[in-house]
Design a protein around this motif. Structure first.
Motif, mmCIF file in Angstrom:
data_model
loop_
_atom_site.group_PDB
_atom_site.id
_atom_site.type_symbol
_atom_site.label_atom_id
_atom_site.label_comp_id
_atom_site.label_asym_id
_atom_site.label_seq_id
_atom_site.Cartn_x
_atom_site.Cartn_y
_atom_site.Cartn_z
ATOM 1 N N ILE A 65 -15.519 -41.029 55.991
ATOM 2 C CA ILE A 65 -16.328 -42.036 56.691
ATOM 3 C C ILE A 65 -17.795 -41.609 56.846
ATOM 4 O O ILE A 65 -18.680 -42.470 56.752
ATOM 5 C CB ILE A 65 -15.681 -42.382 58.051
ATOM 6 C CG1 ILE A 65 -14.354 -43.122 57.796
ATOM 7 C CG2 ILE A 65 -16.606 -43.254 58.902
ATOM 8 C CD1 ILE A 65 -13.555 -43.420 59.039
ATOM 9 N N ASN A 67 -19.879 -40.089 54.718
ATOM 10 C CA ASN A 67 -20.593 -40.518 53.515
ATOM 11 C C ASN A 67 -20.572 -42.035 53.362
ATOM 12 O O ASN A 67 -21.539 -42.639 52.874
ATOM 13 C CB ASN A 67 -19.985 -39.866 52.274
ATOM 14 C CG ASN A 67 -20.623 -38.526 51.948
ATOM 15 O OD1 ASN A 67 -21.835 -38.390 51.960
ATOM 16 N ND2 ASN A 67 -19.799 -37.530 51.690
ATOM 17 N N ALA A 68 -19.474 -42.657 53.781
ATOM 18 C CA ALA A 68 -19.379 -44.117 53.693
ATOM 19 C C ALA A 68 -20.430 -44.778 54.581
ATOM 20 O O ALA A 68 -20.964 -45.838 54.239
ATOM 21 C CB ALA A 68 -17.977 -44.582 54.090
ATOM 22 N N LYS A 71 -23.639 -44.945 52.651
ATOM 23 C CA LYS A 71 -23.589 -45.946 51.590
ATOM 24 C C LYS A 71 -23.634 -47.365 52.147
ATOM 25 O O LYS A 71 -24.417 -48.207 51.688
ATOM 26 C CB LYS A 71 -22.328 -45.764 50.751
ATOM 27 C CG LYS A 71 -22.221 -46.771 49.607
ATOM 28 C CD LYS A 71 -21.035 -46.513 48.729
ATOM 29 C CE LYS A 71 -20.999 -47.514 47.581
ATOM 30 N NZ LYS A 71 -19.848 -47.284 46.678
ATOM 31 N N ILE A 72 -22.826 -47.667 53.141
ATOM 32 C CA ILE A 72 -22.736 -49.025 53.690
ATOM 33 C C ILE A 72 -24.045 -49.433 54.360
ATOM 34 O O ILE A 72 -24.579 -50.521 54.107
ATOM 35 C CB ILE A 72 -21.568 -49.122 54.695
ATOM 36 C CG1 ILE A 72 -20.227 -48.959 53.972
ATOM 37 C CG2 ILE A 72 -21.602 -50.458 55.429
ATOM 38 C CD1 ILE A 72 -19.061 -48.735 54.902
ATOM 39 N N LEU A 220 -13.697 -50.431 55.581
ATOM 40 C CA LEU A 220 -14.360 -49.142 55.758
ATOM 41 C C LEU A 220 -13.554 -48.030 55.104
ATOM 42 O O LEU A 220 -14.104 -47.168 54.398
ATOM 43 C CB LEU A 220 -14.563 -48.863 57.248
ATOM 44 C CG LEU A 220 -15.212 -47.522 57.626
ATOM 45 C CD1 LEU A 220 -16.576 -47.375 56.972
ATOM 46 C CD2 LEU A 220 -15.327 -47.402 59.144
ATOM 47 N N ILE A 223 -13.740 -47.997 51.246
ATOM 48 C CA ILE A 223 -14.966 -47.387 50.725
ATOM 49 C C ILE A 223 -14.958 -45.876 50.937
ATOM 50 O O ILE A 223 -15.383 -45.098 50.078
ATOM 51 C CB ILE A 223 -16.201 -48.011 51.409
ATOM 52 C CG1 ILE A 223 -16.306 -49.501 51.062
ATOM 53 C CG2 ILE A 223 -17.479 -47.280 51.009
ATOM 54 C CD1 ILE A 223 -17.353 -50.245 51.871
ATOM 55 N N SER A 224 -14.435 -45.446 52.102
ATOM 56 C CA SER A 224 -14.564 -44.038 52.479
ATOM 57 C C SER A 224 -13.523 -43.122 51.838
ATOM 58 O O SER A 224 -13.782 -41.938 51.650
ATOM 59 C CB SER A 224 -14.469 -43.898 54.003
ATOM 60 O OG SER A 224 -13.163 -44.196 54.459
ATOM 61 N N MET A 227 -14.485 -40.995 48.909
ATOM 62 C CA MET A 227 -15.491 -40.035 49.360
ATOM 63 C C MET A 227 -14.852 -38.911 50.168
ATOM 64 O O MET A 227 -15.329 -37.770 50.151
ATOM 65 C CB MET A 227 -16.557 -40.741 50.197
ATOM 66 C CG MET A 227 -17.365 -41.763 49.416
ATOM 67 S SD MET A 227 -18.633 -42.523 50.451
ATOM 68 C CE MET A 227 -19.412 -43.623 49.269
ATOM 69 N N SER A 283 -29.091 -45.027 47.970
ATOM 70 C CA SER A 283 -28.194 -46.110 48.360
ATOM 71 C C SER A 283 -28.944 -47.429 48.507
ATOM 72 O O SER A 283 -28.497 -48.480 48.034
ATOM 73 C CB SER A 283 -27.502 -45.756 49.679
ATOM 74 O OG SER A 283 -26.692 -46.812 50.138
ATOM 75 N N ASN A 359 -21.838 -40.889 44.355
ATOM 76 C CA ASN A 359 -21.308 -41.521 45.570
ATOM 77 C C ASN A 359 -22.082 -42.778 45.946
ATOM 78 O O ASN A 359 -21.506 -43.787 46.352
ATOM 79 C CB ASN A 359 -21.359 -40.534 46.739
ATOM 80 C CG ASN A 359 -20.017 -39.893 47.019
ATOM 81 O OD1 ASN A 359 -18.980 -40.385 46.583
ATOM 82 N ND2 ASN A 359 -20.034 -38.793 47.732
ATOM 83 N N GLU A 364 -17.971 -43.210 43.224
ATOM 84 C CA GLU A 364 -17.214 -42.327 44.115
ATOM 85 C C GLU A 364 -15.827 -41.963 43.573
ATOM 86 O O GLU A 364 -15.334 -40.857 43.779
ATOM 87 C CB GLU A 364 -17.102 -42.925 45.519
ATOM 88 C CG GLU A 364 -16.460 -44.297 45.581
ATOM 89 C CD GLU A 364 -17.472 -45.421 45.499
ATOM 90 O OE1 GLU A 364 -17.109 -46.544 45.907
ATOM 91 O OE2 GLU A 364 -18.594 -45.194 45.041
#
Length: 423
Positions: A65, A67-68, A71-72, A220, A223-224, A227, A283, A359, A364
């Motif tokens: 989370i 790193n997510a 990115k988000i 979430l 995506i995470s 990662m 990002s 990533n 990722e």
């Protein structure tokens, strides 16, 4: 011809991060000297092994989370309030999941220390690890939130200054009281707890926030999760040698290798300083589909990292015995290991931040697969080299794996974006 504006901005922003990392590194080495000199190399080895395990577990149960968030928040260009909603959702998830290692280690810390590591004296260390782990995970999320929102001053303060200074104060107090053993790691846990409490007060208002939720927990985690695996495996690639040395060698050997690795990792200062600044920018540019600026940013950052890393490498490689003697005469035994570690880090610098580039640009899952292969290779190499060559074998395994990982990432960056990171 003057230096272009975007290069000046990159140097200035990275330079501030670099200075804070130098300060953090100074604290880190001062702490290492305090532990080795006042508590002994054996206690430092036990601390280093427990700290490594704690970081690895924090990587797992943070679920990718952190790193997510970068990115988000970057891809979606979220404002401060929207970003906090995503952070809060991540915190709820990891605190619930974090109950698993907490209760597992609380119940079986004796079992792990005796049967897994054959070191019964590590039992109180593992008990403190269980207590500190949820706080370490929360600390990781909050730090990456500061990166994602480009609040680099707060990131630098809470990452490099506050926890280190508190840790050092408690270490000196513990030495004055003539406590040792697990109290060393306990000082670190207390420092992280105080830091996280301060971070929470800064990020969250006392009044409720009415901003609507940006995404669901399932989104979430989707995506995470890749990662999480790649982040964990990259971490383990750096520290598998330390963990496996814990199986084969004494605490003193683990302590010596850990000092050598920390000295070699000075070369990472430039890499991570630039990465902290450009990762959210990559990002954002990728989310805006501004591919020309993205290419310029990546290549300029990589050139800067490589050029600034060369003098650090020369100093560490040529002065390694002198540097190791600062931590005690017995630590000079890590000289050959330090030489190999420093070569590997210079190679990483020549490739740039290839892992974070993948990533932040939709690669990722590719990075996850590369790191999985590299991790398996690293374990095999450590298993082969450590029993025969000890510290030097662990460093050699790390060097070979590092080269394989970076070359694979370079290939896929070229395949995805159409260019290499350096040229």
């Amino acid at each position: 011809m003057g230096i272009p504006t975007h290069i000046k901005k990159l140097i200035a922003s990275s330079g501030v991060n670099f200075l804070f990392r130098i300060l953090g590194l100074g604290f880190s080495f001062l702490i290492t000297i305090v532990i080795t000199r006042l508590f002994g190399i054996d206690n430092y080895g036990s601390y280093a092994l427990t700290f490594t395990l704690a970081q690895a577990l924090a990587m797992v149960f943070a679920l990718g989370i952190p790193n997510a968030l970068v990115k988000i928040i970057g891809n979606e260009r979220l404002n401060w309030k929207q970003a906090k909603k995503v952070l809060l959702k991540g915190i709820k998830i990891v605190l619930i999941i974090g109950l698993i290692p907490f209760f597992t280690i609380i119940l079986w810390h004796d079992l792990f220390s005796i049967h897994l590591f054959s070191k019964p004296h590590l039992s109180p260390y593992f008990l403190l690890l269980a207590i500190g782990l949820p706080i370490m995970i929360l600390h990781e999320l909050l730090l990456y939130f500061f990166i994602a929102t480009q609040n680099f001053k707060k990131f630098n303060w809470f990452m490099f200054v506050m926890p280190h200074s508190i840790f050092l104060v408690f270490l000196l107090a513990t030495s004055f009281l003539k406590w040792d053993g697990a109290y060393v790691f306990g000082c670190y846990v207390v420092a992280i707890i105080i830091t996280v409490i301060t971070e929470i007060f800064y990020v969250f208002e006392l009044q409720p926030n009415q901003t609507p939720s940006i995404l669901k927990s399932k989104q979430l985690l989707k995506i995470s999760s890749p990662m999480m695996f790649s982040g964990l495996l990259i971490f383990l690639l750096s520290w598998t040698d330390t963990i496996m040395l814990g199986f084969y060698m004494s605490e003193a050997d683990v302590g010596i290798y850990n000092v050598a690795f920390r000295l070699g990792s000075i070369g990472f200062l430039v890499i991570v300083s630039v990465s902290t600044f450009i990762t959210p920018k990559i990002s954002l540019l990728y989310g805006e589909k501004n591919f020309l600026e993205l290419k310029r940013t990546i290549q300029n950052a990589t050139r800067l990292v490589f050029l600034l890393s060369i003098p650090l490498f020369v100093v560490i490689f040529l002065g390694r015995e002198f540097l190791l003697k600062l931590f005690g005469e017995e630590v000079v035994a890590g000289s050959n290991a330090l030489a190999l570690i420093s070569v590997g880090i210079l190679f990483s610098a020549s490739c740039g931040n290839v892992d974070q580039i993948l990533n932040m640009t939709g690669g990722e899952k590719i990075l996850r697969n590369i790191t999985l292969f590299s991790f398996v290779l690293n374990v095999i190499l450590n298993f082969t080299f450590i029993p025969k060559q000890g510290l030097q074998g662990a460093a050699l395994a790390s060097l070979i794996t590092n080269i394989v990982l970076n070359i694979a990432c370079l290939f896929y960056v070229k395949k995805r974006l159409g260019y290499y990171t350096l040229i």
